[in-house]
Design a protein around this motif. Structure first.
Motif, PDB file in Angstrom:
ATOM      1  N   TYR A   1      18.212 -29.056  49.394  1.00  0.00           N
ATOM      2  CA  TYR A   1      16.929 -29.663  49.634  1.00  0.00           C
ATOM      3  C   TYR A   1      16.571 -29.438  48.255  1.00  0.00           C
ATOM      4  O   TYR A   1      16.212 -28.381  47.431  1.00  0.00           O
ATOM      5  N   ILE A   2      15.738 -30.519  47.771  1.00  0.00           N
ATOM      6  CA  ILE A   2      14.669 -30.281  46.515  1.00  0.00           C
ATOM      7  C   ILE A   2      13.248 -30.489  47.027  1.00  0.00           C
ATOM      8  O   ILE A   2      12.773 -31.421  47.545  1.00  0.00           O
ATOM      9  N   HIS A   3      12.409 -29.574  46.867  1.00  0.00           N
ATOM     10  CA  HIS A   3      10.896 -29.448  47.499  1.00  0.00           C
ATOM     11  C   HIS A   3      10.321 -29.808  46.020  1.00  0.00           C
ATOM     12  O   HIS A   3      10.415 -29.032  45.174  1.00  0.00           O
ATOM     13  N   THR A   4       9.576 -30.913  45.961  1.00  0.00           N
ATOM     14  CA  THR A   4       8.676 -31.288  44.941  1.00  0.00           C
ATOM     15  C   THR A   4       7.199 -30.785  45.100  1.00  0.00           C
ATOM     16  O   THR A   4       6.757 -31.299  46.053  1.00  0.00           O
ATOM     17  N   ILE A   5       6.773 -30.121  44.315  1.00  0.00           N
ATOM     18  CA  ILE A   5       5.254 -29.705  44.370  1.00  0.00           C
ATOM     19  C   ILE A   5       4.767 -30.002  43.080  1.00  0.00           C
ATOM     20  O   ILE A   5       5.329 -29.633  41.820  1.00  0.00           O
ATOM     21  N   SER A   6       3.742 -30.882  42.990  1.00  0.00           N
ATOM     22  CA  SER A   6       2.802 -31.045  41.673  1.00  0.00           C
ATOM     23  C   SER A   6       1.581 -29.920  41.930  1.00  0.00           C
ATOM     24  O   SER A   6       1.141 -29.391  42.946  1.00  0.00           O
ATOM     25  N   LEU A   7       1.462 -29.698  40.529  1.00  0.00           N
ATOM     26  CA  LEU A   7       0.381 -28.434  40.197  1.00  0.00           C
ATOM     27  C   LEU A   7      -0.810 -29.159  39.399  1.00  0.00           C
ATOM     28  O   LEU A   7      -0.625 -30.140  38.713  1.00  0.00           O
ATOM     29  N   LYS A   8      -1.867 -28.598  39.686  1.00  0.00           N
ATOM     30  CA  LYS A   8      -2.979 -29.110  38.956  1.00  0.00           C
ATOM     31  C   LYS A   8      -4.180 -27.705  38.700  1.00  0.00           C
ATOM     32  O   LYS A   8      -4.396 -26.944  39.223  1.00  0.00           O
ATOM     33  N   LYS A   9      -4.648 -27.970  37.410  1.00  0.00           N
ATOM     34  CA  LYS A   9      -5.587 -27.039  37.011  1.00  0.00           C
ATOM     35  C   LYS A   9      -7.146 -27.773  36.790  1.00  0.00           C
ATOM     36  O   LYS A   9      -7.041 -28.716  35.884  1.00  0.00           O
TER      37      LYS A   9
ATOM     38  N   VAL B   1       6.973 -28.431  39.896  1.00  0.00           N
ATOM     39  CA  VAL B   1       7.844 -27.364  40.120  1.00  0.00           C
ATOM     40  C   VAL B   1       8.500 -27.854  41.014  1.00  0.00           C
ATOM     41  O   VAL B   1       8.208 -28.377  42.491  1.00  0.00           O
ATOM     42  N   TYR B   2      10.076 -27.658  40.998  1.00  0.00           N
ATOM     43  CA  TYR B   2      11.022 -28.176  41.960  1.00  0.00           C
ATOM     44  C   TYR B   2      11.690 -26.987  42.504  1.00  0.00           C
ATOM     45  O   TYR B   2      12.345 -26.196  41.742  1.00  0.00           O
ATOM     46  N   ILE B   3      11.641 -26.817  43.710  1.00  0.00           N
ATOM     47  CA  ILE B   3      12.465 -25.599  44.437  1.00  0.00           C
ATOM     48  C   ILE B   3      13.728 -26.119  45.042  1.00  0.00           C
ATOM     49  O   ILE B   3      13.396 -27.000  46.159  1.00  0.00           O
ATOM     50  N   VAL B   4      14.766 -25.662  44.805  1.00  0.00           N
ATOM     51  CA  VAL B   4      16.117 -26.013  45.304  1.00  0.00           C
ATOM     52  C   VAL B   4      16.647 -24.858  46.201  1.00  0.00           C
ATOM     53  O   VAL B   4      16.694 -23.701  45.872  1.00  0.00           O
ATOM     54  N   THR B   5      16.724 -25.226  47.521  1.00  0.00           N
ATOM     55  CA  THR B   5      17.391 -24.398  48.398  1.00  0.00           C
ATOM     56  C   THR B   5      18.638 -24.984  49.170  1.00  0.00           C
ATOM     57  O   THR B   5      18.608 -26.239  49.594  1.00  0.00           O
ATOM     58  N   SER B   6      19.648 -24.205  49.400  1.00  0.00           N
ATOM     59  CA  SER B   6      20.893 -24.863  49.954  1.00  0.00           C
ATOM     60  C   SER B   6      20.751 -24.960  51.472  1.00  0.00           C
ATOM     61  O   SER B   6      19.977 -24.214  52.148  1.00  0.00           O
ATOM     62  N   ILE B   7      21.577 -25.781  51.988  1.00  0.00           N
ATOM     63  CA  ILE B   7      21.715 -25.812  53.591  1.00  0.00           C
ATOM     64  C   ILE B   7      23.113 -26.501  53.912  1.00  0.00           C
ATOM     65  O   ILE B   7      23.615 -27.058  53.177  1.00  0.00           O
ATOM     66  N   LYS B   8      23.693 -25.954  54.741  1.00  0.00           N
ATOM     67  CA  LYS B   8      24.963 -26.515  55.424  1.00  0.00           C
ATOM     68  C   LYS B   8      24.685 -27.791  56.107  1.00  0.00           C
ATOM     69  O   LYS B   8      23.790 -28.195  56.922  1.00  0.00           O
ATOM     70  N   ILE B   9      25.704 -28.575  56.086  1.00  0.00           N
ATOM     71  CA  ILE B   9      25.826 -29.821  56.693  1.00  0.00           C
ATOM     72  C   ILE B   9      25.642 -29.755  58.312  1.00  0.00           C
ATOM     73  O   ILE B   9      24.881 -30.511  58.931  1.00  0.00           O
ATOM     74  N   GLU B  10      25.876 -28.833  58.893  1.00  0.00           N
ATOM     75  CA  GLU B  10      26.202 -28.485  60.283  1.00  0.00           C
ATOM     76  C   GLU B  10      24.708 -28.314  60.865  1.00  0.00           C
ATOM     77  O   GLU B  10      24.617 -28.487  61.925  1.00  0.00           O
ATOM     78  N   GLU B  11      23.905 -27.853  59.916  1.00  0.00           N
ATOM     79  CA  GLU B  11      22.615 -27.270  60.126  1.00  0.00           C
ATOM     80  C   GLU B  11      21.549 -28.518  60.433  1.00  0.00           C
ATOM     81  O   GLU B  11      20.395 -28.257  60.709  1.00  0.00           O
TER      82      GLU B  11
END
Length: 494
Positions: free
Chosen positions: A41-49, A114-124
């Motif tokens: 999965y790629i989680h896309t998070i925009s940042l702002k100051k 920032v993009y956070i990448v986390t792995s996942i099995k197809i079966e899940e």
């Protein structure tokens, strides 16, 4: 030469979804695992100051097989130090528990991400999402194969005619598929065709098929545009791109006509409105897109920088071969107004011959035209002018005959009608279709209308004008005549 049906995969998947004959999940899992592709999965998070406060917004969490998954480019990947402290809070909100995760920082755009990448099995992966991702993956692979096969087949053809025939067949088949999918998906607008829900429904799966069918059409556009049938339905994304290119100039032209009397520009913009509104119910061809992308910038340039007068604009549009019937009516009505101001037929002859000479000598800016089914604007106007000259000649001969034979002379009475010329032509067409009247030839009825009717815009209706409008009926004309028929029906009740 016979070729295998390359687009079978699209038909098969459409049928599978519509008839609820999806493959078993175990078969899909085995297929995906056999490809040995990474699943993450790629989680896309925009940042702002802003004002000493730092914010974040989770934009999306998409699987790597999802068609909208962002592409992460290799870079130095330096963390944005001022945002690092947000990571634990973001991970908690996303329920990320994996220790093996990667973060990709992007500060090249206006809004850092920032993009956070986390792995996942197809079966899940949940069942509905698994089907969605399977369709996305298999369509990507099969579409690449289709495009390669098309290239191979075309490389084996020996003439332009063979290539053109092959491309036209594929184009027609793809156009039919997109029409079928659009009807089934039934989106509110064009943009909705490319938006996927988080429920991963059957409609979302059909949208993926639509997207890849359109990719194949766009492949034909890119690689073999000169062989395409330019009167075929253009891809929606191609229409969107053209609309984006001309939208600013189109809107500025609209502001100009609101502040002036440029009726001729309004006619052009009205014809192009179907491109700007992107009505999925209306066919928009490649020829129309090409034409609009040339004419709109030219008109914008003339008005914005050269301050052309209404008369000059009218001539420029004629030279640009804008052959819409509304422009024909406008142009000929302008000539009629000039003729009405003349006191003698001789003066009218001079004006008509001047226009005929100028029209015949015009050099067109472009070979293409707005409506490929109609004659060029130059031919339409020249034909009308020749008709008017012939009419004046016949009128003079009849008047001369009436002077020498006063007993046999008759005054021809023309009935005034509130119907426009297109409406009059369409109305009589309905009378013929219903066999209320049965003229010996189509030309005879056009001659009858020309001899016995006049409108508020013109006293002399061209036979050729009636003929062209008879075979090219616009929606506004149909609606106006329908309202008149309803009025007649209501009168018959009283």
């Amino acid at each position: 030469m016979k070729f295998n049906y390359l687009l079978e995969i699209y038909d098969t998947l459409i049928s599978e979804i519509l008839n609820s004959r999806k493959k078993p999940t175990t078969e899909i899992i085995d297929f995906i695992n056999s490809l040995t592709l990474e699943s993450f999965y790629i989680h896309t998070i925009s940042l702002k100051k802003a004002t000493n406060k730092i914010y974040y917004k989770i934009e999306s969490s998409l699987h790597s097989f999802h068609p909208h998954t962002p592409i992460l480019k290799e870079s130095k990947n330096n963390p944005l130090e001022e945002f690092k402290f947000l990571l634990p809070q973001i991970e908690q909100e996303l329920n990320i528990q994996e220790l093996e995760k990667k973060c990709y920082w992007d500060n090249k755009n206006k809004i850092p991400k920032v993009y956070i990448v986390t792995s996942i099995k197809i079966e899940e992966i949940e069942k509905e999402q698994l089907y969605f991702l399977y369709y996305s993956l298999i369509l990507k692979l099969e579409t690449e194969t289709i495009q390669k096969r098309i290239k191979e087949i075309i490389s084996g053809l020996y003439s332009i005619e063979q290539i053109e025939t092959y491309i036209h067949k594929k184009q027609l088949a793809l156009e039919s598929l997109t029409a079928k999918l659009t009807k089934t998906i039934n989106p509110k607008n064009a943009i909705e065709l490319y938006q996927y829900s988080t429920t991963y429904s059957d409609k979302d799966c059909l949208k993926i098929i639509y997207s890849y069918v359109e990719q194949t059409i766009r492949f034909l556009e890119k690689e073999y545009f000169k062989y395409l049938d330019k009167d075929g339905q253009a891809a929606i994304k191609t229409i969107i791109n053209t609309k984006t290119e001309i939208e600013l100039k189109y809107n500025e032209l609209k502001l100009e006509i609101n502040n002036s009397a440029w009726e001729v520009i309004e006619i052009v913009l009205q014809s192009f409105s179907k491109i700007m509104e992107l009505d999925l119910q209306q066919k928009i061809t490649y020829n129309e897109l090409l034409y609009a992308s040339e004419l709109i910038p030219m008109l914008y340039s003339q008005i914005k920088y050269k301050q052309k007068t209404k008369k000059c604009l009218k001539e420029i549009i004629l030279e640009f071969n804008f052959n819409a019937l509304d422009f024909f009516d406008y142009y000929t009505n302008e000539i009629n107004k000039e003729l009405e101001r003349q006191e003698t037929d001789l003066e009218k002859f001079k004006i008509l011959y001047k226009y005929l000479k100028n029209t015949n000598q015009k050099q067109l800016y472009a070979n293409n035209k707005w409506n490929t089914k109609l004659p060029s604007a130059k031919k339409q106007i020249s034909g009308w002018l020749e008709e008017e000259i012939q009419y004046l000649n016949q009128k003079r001969m009849l008047e001369s005959y009436a002077t020498t034979n006063p007993i046999n002379a008759e005054t021809k009475t023309k009935f005034h009608t509130d119907l426009s010329v297109p409406q009059l032509s369409y109305f009589f067409g309905l009378l013929i279709q219903s066999r209320i009247i049965q003229p010996p030839t189509q030309r005879a009825i056009f001659k009858f209308i020309s001899d016995h009717f006049k409108t508020k815009m013109t006293n002399s209706i061209s036979v050729d004008s009636l003929n062209s409008k008879y075979y090219n009926v616009e929606t506004t004309t149909r609606n106006a005549v329908r309202e008149k028929i309803i009025e007649l029906l209501n009168l018959s009740k009283s």
